[in-house]
Design a protein around this motif. Structure first.
Motif, mmCIF file in Angstrom:
data_model
loop_
_atom_site.group_PDB
_atom_site.id
_atom_site.type_symbol
_atom_site.label_atom_id
_atom_site.label_comp_id
_atom_site.label_asym_id
_atom_site.label_seq_id
_atom_site.Cartn_x
_atom_site.Cartn_y
_atom_site.Cartn_z
ATOM 1 N N ALA A 53 0.818 -1.217 0.000
ATOM 2 C CA ALA A 53 0.000 0.000 0.000
ATOM 3 C C ALA A 53 0.849 1.262 0.000
ATOM 4 O O ALA A 53 0.305 2.372 0.054
ATOM 5 N N SER A 54 2.167 1.121 -0.082
ATOM 6 C CA SER A 54 3.034 2.301 0.044
ATOM 7 C C SER A 54 2.758 3.339 -1.035
ATOM 8 O O SER A 54 2.807 4.550 -0.769
ATOM 9 N N GLY A 55 2.462 2.888 -2.250
ATOM 10 C CA GLY A 55 2.213 3.835 -3.336
ATOM 11 C C GLY A 55 0.999 4.711 -3.080
ATOM 12 O O GLY A 55 1.063 5.944 -3.232
ATOM 13 N N ILE A 65 -0.540 5.170 -0.183
ATOM 14 C CA ILE A 65 -0.339 5.963 1.031
ATOM 15 C C ILE A 65 0.514 7.186 0.713
ATOM 16 O O ILE A 65 0.215 8.305 1.147
ATOM 17 N N GLY A 66 1.569 6.988 -0.076
ATOM 18 C CA GLY A 66 2.422 8.108 -0.460
ATOM 19 C C GLY A 66 1.651 9.172 -1.230
ATOM 20 O O GLY A 66 1.798 10.374 -0.969
ATOM 21 N N SER A 67 0.820 8.744 -2.164
ATOM 22 C CA SER A 67 0.015 9.700 -2.930
ATOM 23 C C SER A 67 -0.925 10.484 -2.016
ATOM 24 O O SER A 67 -1.115 11.697 -2.197
ATOM 25 N N TYR A 68 -1.498 9.794 -1.037
ATOM 26 C CA TYR A 68 -2.402 10.475 -0.113
ATOM 27 C C TYR A 68 -1.637 11.505 0.729
ATOM 28 O O TYR A 68 -2.105 12.633 0.917
ATOM 29 N N LEU A 69 -0.466 11.113 1.233
ATOM 30 C CA LEU A 69 0.327 12.053 2.031
ATOM 31 C C LEU A 69 0.696 13.280 1.212
ATOM 32 O O LEU A 69 0.654 14.416 1.712
ATOM 33 N N LYS A 70 1.054 13.052 -0.046
ATOM 34 C CA LYS A 70 1.432 14.166 -0.923
ATOM 35 C C LYS A 70 0.256 15.116 -1.140
ATOM 36 O O LYS A 70 0.444 16.333 -1.283
ATOM 37 N N SER A 71 -0.957 14.584 -1.140
ATOM 38 C CA SER A 71 -2.133 15.435 -1.320
ATOM 39 C C SER A 71 -2.480 16.230 -0.064
ATOM 40 O O SER A 71 -3.209 17.227 -0.136
ATOM 41 N N GLN A 72 -1.957 15.794 1.097
ATOM 42 C CA GLN A 72 -2.283 16.449 2.357
ATOM 43 C C GLN A 72 -1.191 17.394 2.849
ATOM 44 O O GLN A 72 -1.485 18.370 3.557
ATOM 45 N N ASN A 103 10.261 3.332 0.828
ATOM 46 C CA ASN A 103 9.589 3.368 -0.478
ATOM 47 C C ASN A 103 8.721 4.617 -0.626
ATOM 48 O O ASN A 103 8.732 5.281 -1.671
ATOM 49 N N ILE A 104 7.973 4.940 0.414
ATOM 50 C CA ILE A 104 7.109 6.117 0.351
ATOM 51 C C ILE A 104 7.937 7.383 0.222
ATOM 52 O O ILE A 104 7.644 8.270 -0.590
ATOM 53 N N ALA A 105 8.994 7.477 1.022
ATOM 54 C CA ALA A 105 9.853 8.660 0.979
ATOM 55 C C ALA A 105 10.467 8.849 -0.410
ATOM 56 O O ALA A 105 10.523 9.969 -0.929
ATOM 57 N N ALA A 106 10.910 7.755 -1.024
ATOM 58 C CA ALA A 106 11.514 7.840 -2.356
ATOM 59 C C ALA A 106 10.494 8.278 -3.396
ATOM 60 O O ALA A 106 10.822 9.050 -4.318
#
Length: 291
Positions: free
Chosen positions: A145-147, A149-156, A175-178
Protein backbone atom coordinates in the motif's frame (compact mmCIF):
# COMPACT_ATOMS: atom_id res chain seq x y z
CA UNK A 1 -16.81 -14.20 -12.10
CA UNK A 2 -18.70 -13.05 -9.00
CA UNK A 3 -17.63 -11.12 -5.89
CA UNK A 4 -18.97 -12.84 -2.79
CA UNK A 5 -19.11 -10.41 0.13
CA UNK A 6 -19.64 -10.76 3.85
CA UNK A 7 -21.89 -8.16 5.54
CA UNK A 8 -19.02 -6.52 7.45
CA UNK A 9 -17.08 -5.78 4.22
CA UNK A 10 -19.92 -5.09 1.85
CA UNK A 11 -18.91 -1.48 1.11
CA UNK A 12 -15.31 -2.37 0.24
CA UNK A 13 -16.45 -5.37 -1.80
CA UNK A 14 -18.84 -3.20 -3.78
CA UNK A 15 -16.00 -0.85 -4.69
CA UNK A 16 -13.92 -3.83 -5.85
CA UNK A 17 -16.83 -5.14 -7.92
CA UNK A 18 -17.21 -1.71 -9.52
CA UNK A 19 -13.51 -1.65 -10.40
CA UNK A 20 -13.74 -5.10 -11.99
CA UNK A 21 -17.18 -4.49 -13.52
CA UNK A 22 -18.48 -7.81 -12.19
CA UNK A 23 -21.60 -8.67 -10.17
CA UNK A 24 -21.62 -8.95 -6.39
CA UNK A 25 -23.63 -11.19 -4.07
CA UNK A 26 -23.84 -11.21 -0.30
CA UNK A 27 -23.18 -14.14 1.99
CA UNK A 28 -25.84 -14.57 4.66
CA UNK A 29 -24.24 -14.80 8.09
CA UNK A 30 -25.87 -15.53 11.43
CA UNK A 31 -24.21 -16.11 14.79
CA UNK A 32 -26.02 -18.19 17.37
CA UNK A 33 -25.98 -17.19 21.06
CA UNK A 34 -23.20 -19.68 21.80
CA UNK A 35 -20.97 -18.15 19.10
CA UNK A 36 -21.45 -20.73 16.34
CA UNK A 37 -21.85 -19.31 12.82
CA UNK A 38 -24.40 -20.13 10.17
CA UNK A 39 -23.23 -19.30 6.62
CA UNK A 40 -25.53 -19.43 3.59
CA UNK A 41 -24.38 -18.79 0.01
CA UNK A 42 -26.43 -18.04 -3.09
CA UNK A 43 -27.40 -21.50 -4.46
CA UNK A 44 -26.34 -20.66 -8.04
CA UNK A 45 -22.70 -19.63 -8.32
CA UNK A 46 -20.41 -19.25 -11.35
CA UNK A 47 -17.28 -21.30 -11.95
CA UNK A 48 -15.01 -18.61 -10.44
CA UNK A 49 -15.84 -16.59 -7.32
CA UNK A 50 -13.85 -13.98 -5.41
CA UNK A 51 -14.45 -14.00 -1.67
CA UNK A 52 -13.68 -10.62 -0.14
CA UNK A 53 -13.01 -10.37 3.59
CA UNK A 54 -10.35 -9.05 5.94
CA UNK A 55 -9.32 -11.24 8.86
CA UNK A 56 -9.31 -8.94 11.84
CA UNK A 57 -11.05 -10.76 14.74
CA UNK A 58 -9.70 -13.85 12.99
CA UNK A 59 -10.91 -16.76 15.09
CA UNK A 60 -14.57 -16.33 14.11
CA UNK A 61 -13.82 -15.25 10.56
CA UNK A 62 -11.50 -18.15 9.74
CA UNK A 63 -14.24 -20.64 10.66
CA UNK A 64 -16.71 -18.72 8.50
CA UNK A 65 -14.26 -18.70 5.57
CA UNK A 66 -13.86 -22.47 5.98
CA UNK A 67 -17.63 -22.96 5.88
CA UNK A 68 -17.94 -20.62 2.91
CA UNK A 69 -15.18 -22.20 0.81
CA UNK A 70 -16.26 -25.79 1.47
CA UNK A 71 -19.88 -24.96 0.63
CA UNK A 72 -18.87 -23.15 -2.56
CA UNK A 73 -16.99 -26.26 -3.72
CA UNK A 74 -20.07 -28.43 -3.06
CA UNK A 75 -22.10 -25.99 -5.16
CA UNK A 76 -19.74 -26.60 -8.09
CA UNK A 77 -17.35 -23.64 -7.90
CA UNK A 78 -14.08 -24.56 -9.59
CA UNK A 79 -11.89 -21.61 -8.62
CA UNK A 80 -12.02 -19.56 -5.42
CA UNK A 81 -9.92 -16.42 -5.05
CA UNK A 82 -9.60 -14.96 -1.57
CA UNK A 83 -9.05 -11.21 -1.42
CA UNK A 84 -8.03 -10.60 2.18
CA UNK A 85 -6.73 -7.03 2.65
CA UNK A 86 -5.68 -7.75 6.24
CA UNK A 87 -4.21 -11.22 6.75
CA UNK A 88 -4.08 -12.63 10.27
CA UNK A 89 -1.67 -15.01 12.03
CA UNK A 90 1.45 -13.96 10.12
CA UNK A 91 3.48 -12.82 13.17
CA UNK A 92 4.27 -16.24 14.63
CA UNK A 93 6.74 -17.75 12.14
CA UNK A 94 8.90 -19.76 14.56
CA UNK A 95 8.37 -21.57 17.85
CA UNK A 96 9.90 -19.36 20.53
CA UNK A 97 9.24 -21.99 23.21
CA UNK A 98 9.00 -25.78 23.09
CA UNK A 99 5.55 -26.97 22.06
CA UNK A 100 4.48 -23.60 20.63
CA UNK A 101 2.26 -23.62 17.54
CA UNK A 102 3.80 -21.90 14.51
CA UNK A 103 0.55 -20.27 13.45
CA UNK A 104 1.88 -18.73 10.23
CA UNK A 105 2.56 -22.17 8.74
CA UNK A 106 -0.66 -23.72 10.06
CA UNK A 107 -3.00 -20.95 8.94
CA UNK A 108 -1.04 -20.54 5.71
CA UNK A 109 -1.56 -24.19 4.85
CA UNK A 110 -5.25 -23.97 5.77
CA UNK A 111 -5.73 -21.09 3.32
CA UNK A 112 -3.75 -22.93 0.63
CA UNK A 113 -6.04 -25.95 1.06
CA UNK A 114 -9.20 -23.84 0.77
CA UNK A 115 -8.37 -21.33 -1.97
CA UNK A 116 -6.77 -21.27 -5.39
CA UNK A 117 -5.47 -17.71 -5.06
CA UNK A 118 -4.84 -15.44 -2.07
CA UNK A 119 -4.33 -11.69 -2.46
CA UNK A 120 -3.42 -9.52 0.53
CA UNK A 121 -1.86 -6.17 1.42
CA UNK A 122 1.29 -5.62 3.50
CA UNK A 123 1.21 -8.88 5.48
CA UNK A 124 3.19 -8.79 8.72
CA UNK A 125 6.08 -11.04 7.65
CA UNK A 126 9.29 -11.27 9.68
CA UNK A 127 11.84 -13.84 8.57
CA UNK A 128 10.43 -14.63 5.12
CA UNK A 129 10.40 -12.41 2.06
CA UNK A 130 7.56 -13.92 0.00
CA UNK A 131 3.97 -14.71 0.87
CA UNK A 132 4.11 -18.09 -0.87
CA UNK A 133 6.58 -19.19 1.81
CA UNK A 134 3.70 -18.86 4.30
CA UNK A 135 0.83 -19.78 1.97
CA UNK A 136 2.10 -22.45 -0.45
CA UNK A 137 0.22 -21.35 -3.58
CA UNK A 138 1.43 -20.23 -6.98
CA UNK A 139 -0.86 -17.21 -6.69
CA UNK A 140 -0.08 -16.04 -3.16
CA UNK A 141 0.16 -12.33 -3.87
CA UNK A 142 1.38 -9.70 -1.44
CA UNK A 143 0.63 -6.12 -2.45
CA UNK A 144 2.14 -2.96 -1.01
CA UNK A 145 0.00 0.00 0.00
CA UNK A 146 3.03 2.30 0.04
CA UNK A 147 2.21 3.83 -3.34
CA UNK A 148 -1.32 4.89 -2.48
CA UNK A 149 -0.34 5.96 1.03
CA UNK A 150 2.42 8.11 -0.46
CA UNK A 151 0.02 9.70 -2.93
CA UNK A 152 -2.40 10.48 -0.11
CA UNK A 153 0.33 12.05 2.03
CA UNK A 154 1.43 14.17 -0.92
CA UNK A 155 -2.13 15.44 -1.32
CA UNK A 156 -2.28 16.45 2.36
CA UNK A 157 1.19 17.84 3.06
CA UNK A 158 3.74 19.89 1.13
CA UNK A 159 6.56 18.35 3.12
CA UNK A 160 7.10 16.25 6.23
CA UNK A 161 9.60 13.91 7.82
CA UNK A 162 8.44 10.30 7.63
CA UNK A 163 9.23 8.14 10.66
CA UNK A 164 9.16 4.37 10.95
CA UNK A 165 8.79 3.15 14.55
CA UNK A 166 11.07 0.13 14.09
CA UNK A 167 13.41 -1.58 11.63
CA UNK A 168 10.60 -3.67 10.13
CA UNK A 169 8.81 -0.50 8.99
CA UNK A 170 11.76 0.69 6.93
CA UNK A 171 10.61 -1.27 3.87
CA UNK A 172 7.43 0.83 3.68
CA UNK A 173 8.84 4.15 4.90
CA UNK A 174 11.81 4.16 2.52
CA UNK A 175 9.59 3.37 -0.48
CA UNK A 176 7.11 6.12 0.35
CA UNK A 177 9.85 8.66 0.98
CA UNK A 178 11.51 7.84 -2.36
CA UNK A 179 8.23 8.12 -4.26
CA UNK A 180 7.14 11.50 -2.88
CA UNK A 181 10.50 13.12 -2.08
CA UNK A 182 10.13 13.38 1.71
CA UNK A 183 12.91 12.78 4.21
CA UNK A 184 12.66 9.82 6.56
CA UNK A 185 14.13 8.24 9.66
CA UNK A 186 13.74 4.94 11.50
CA UNK A 187 13.34 4.63 15.27
CA UNK A 188 14.43 1.67 17.37
CA UNK A 189 11.89 -0.44 19.24
CA UNK A 190 12.38 -2.99 21.98
CA UNK A 191 9.22 -4.94 22.79
CA UNK A 192 8.88 -6.39 26.28
CA UNK A 193 5.23 -7.43 25.90
CA UNK A 194 2.02 -6.75 23.98
CA UNK A 195 1.59 -3.35 25.67
CA UNK A 196 5.15 -2.70 26.86
CA UNK A 197 7.50 -1.17 24.31
CA UNK A 198 10.49 1.16 24.45
CA UNK A 199 11.07 3.53 21.52
CA UNK A 200 14.26 5.46 20.75
CA UNK A 201 14.10 8.17 18.08
CA UNK A 202 16.82 8.33 15.41
CA UNK A 203 19.53 10.95 15.81
CA UNK A 204 18.09 13.71 13.65
CA UNK A 205 16.42 17.09 14.11
CA UNK A 206 12.62 16.96 14.34
CA UNK A 207 12.22 20.45 15.78
CA UNK A 208 10.06 22.69 13.61
CA UNK A 209 9.06 19.88 11.23
CA UNK A 210 5.77 18.07 10.66
CA UNK A 211 6.24 14.31 11.10
CA UNK A 212 4.22 11.37 9.76
CA UNK A 213 4.62 8.05 11.59
CA UNK A 214 4.28 5.20 9.09
CA UNK A 215 3.43 1.65 10.17
CA UNK A 216 1.78 -1.45 8.74
CA UNK A 217 -0.63 -1.91 11.63
CA UNK A 218 -1.83 -0.30 14.84
CA UNK A 219 -3.08 -2.81 17.39
CA UNK A 220 -2.78 -1.68 21.02
CA UNK A 221 -1.46 1.74 19.91
CA UNK A 222 1.31 1.74 22.51
CA UNK A 223 4.10 2.05 19.92
CA UNK A 224 2.40 5.04 18.29
CA UNK A 225 1.54 6.66 21.62
CA UNK A 226 5.11 6.52 22.91
CA UNK A 227 6.53 7.70 19.59
CA UNK A 228 4.15 10.69 19.56
CA UNK A 229 5.22 11.69 23.08
CA UNK A 230 8.89 11.53 22.06
CA UNK A 231 8.29 13.57 18.91
CA UNK A 232 6.47 16.25 20.88
CA UNK A 233 9.42 16.50 23.27
CA UNK A 234 11.72 16.72 20.22
CA UNK A 235 9.80 19.76 18.96
CA UNK A 236 7.84 18.36 16.01
CA UNK A 237 5.27 20.93 14.91
CA UNK A 238 2.53 18.52 13.83
CA UNK A 239 2.38 14.74 14.18
CA UNK A 240 0.33 12.45 11.95
CA UNK A 241 -0.01 8.67 11.68
CA UNK A 242 -0.45 6.75 8.41
CA UNK A 243 -1.37 3.11 8.99
CA UNK A 244 -2.13 0.30 6.58
CA UNK A 245 -4.21 -1.85 8.96
CA UNK A 246 -6.24 -0.01 11.66
CA UNK A 247 -6.85 -2.83 14.14
CA UNK A 248 -7.16 -0.38 17.07
CA UNK A 249 -7.89 -2.84 19.88
CA UNK A 250 -9.65 -1.64 23.05
CA UNK A 251 -8.65 1.99 23.81
CA UNK A 252 -5.89 2.22 21.18
CA UNK A 253 -7.37 5.06 19.12
CA UNK A 254 -8.25 7.08 22.22
CA UNK A 255 -4.70 6.68 23.55
CA UNK A 256 -3.17 7.74 20.23
CA UNK A 257 -5.36 10.84 19.96
CA UNK A 258 -4.77 11.76 23.60
CA UNK A 259 -1.02 11.60 23.00
CA UNK A 260 -1.34 14.55 20.60
CA UNK A 261 -1.58 13.18 17.05
CA UNK A 262 -3.13 15.75 14.70
CA UNK A 263 -4.72 13.19 12.39
CA UNK A 264 -4.76 9.46 11.65
CA UNK A 265 -4.94 8.23 8.04
CA UNK A 266 -5.53 4.53 7.36
CA UNK A 267 -6.42 2.33 4.43
CA UNK A 268 -9.81 0.65 4.28
CA UNK A 269 -8.32 -2.84 4.75
CA UNK A 270 -10.41 -2.78 7.92
CA UNK A 271 -13.59 -0.77 8.25
CA UNK A 272 -12.90 2.12 10.62
CA UNK A 273 -13.62 5.84 10.94
CA UNK A 274 -9.98 6.58 9.96
CA UNK A 275 -10.15 4.48 6.77
CA UNK A 276 -9.75 7.25 4.19
CA UNK A 277 -7.25 5.59 1.78
CA UNK A 278 -9.06 3.22 -0.57
CA UNK A 279 -7.53 -0.08 -1.73
CA UNK A 280 -10.03 -1.10 -4.44
CA UNK A 281 -7.97 -0.02 -7.46
CA UNK A 282 -4.85 -1.77 -6.12
CA UNK A 283 -6.78 -4.97 -5.37
CA UNK A 284 -8.59 -4.94 -8.73
CA UNK A 285 -5.31 -4.75 -10.61
CA UNK A 286 -4.07 -7.83 -8.74
CA UNK A 287 -7.27 -9.77 -9.46
CA UNK A 288 -7.03 -8.91 -13.16
CA UNK A 289 -3.41 -10.13 -13.23
CA UNK A 290 -4.42 -13.70 -12.31
CA UNK A 291 -7.34 -14.08 -14.72
Amino acid sequence: MLILAFPDYLEQAQRLANQLNVPIAQTFLHRFPDGESLVRLPPALPRHIVIFRSLDHPNDKLIELLLCAKTARKLGVQRITLVVPYLCYMRQDIANNPGEAVSQRIIGQLLADLFDDVITVDPHLHRISRLDQAIPLQNAISLSASGIIGSYLKSQLDHAVLLGPDSESEQWVANIAAEIGFEYGIAKKIRHGDRDVKITLPNRNFSGHPVVIIDDMASTGRTLTQTIHLLRKAGATEIYAAITHPLFCDDAETAIRSAGVKDIWCTDSIRHSTSCIKLDALLATAVKSIL
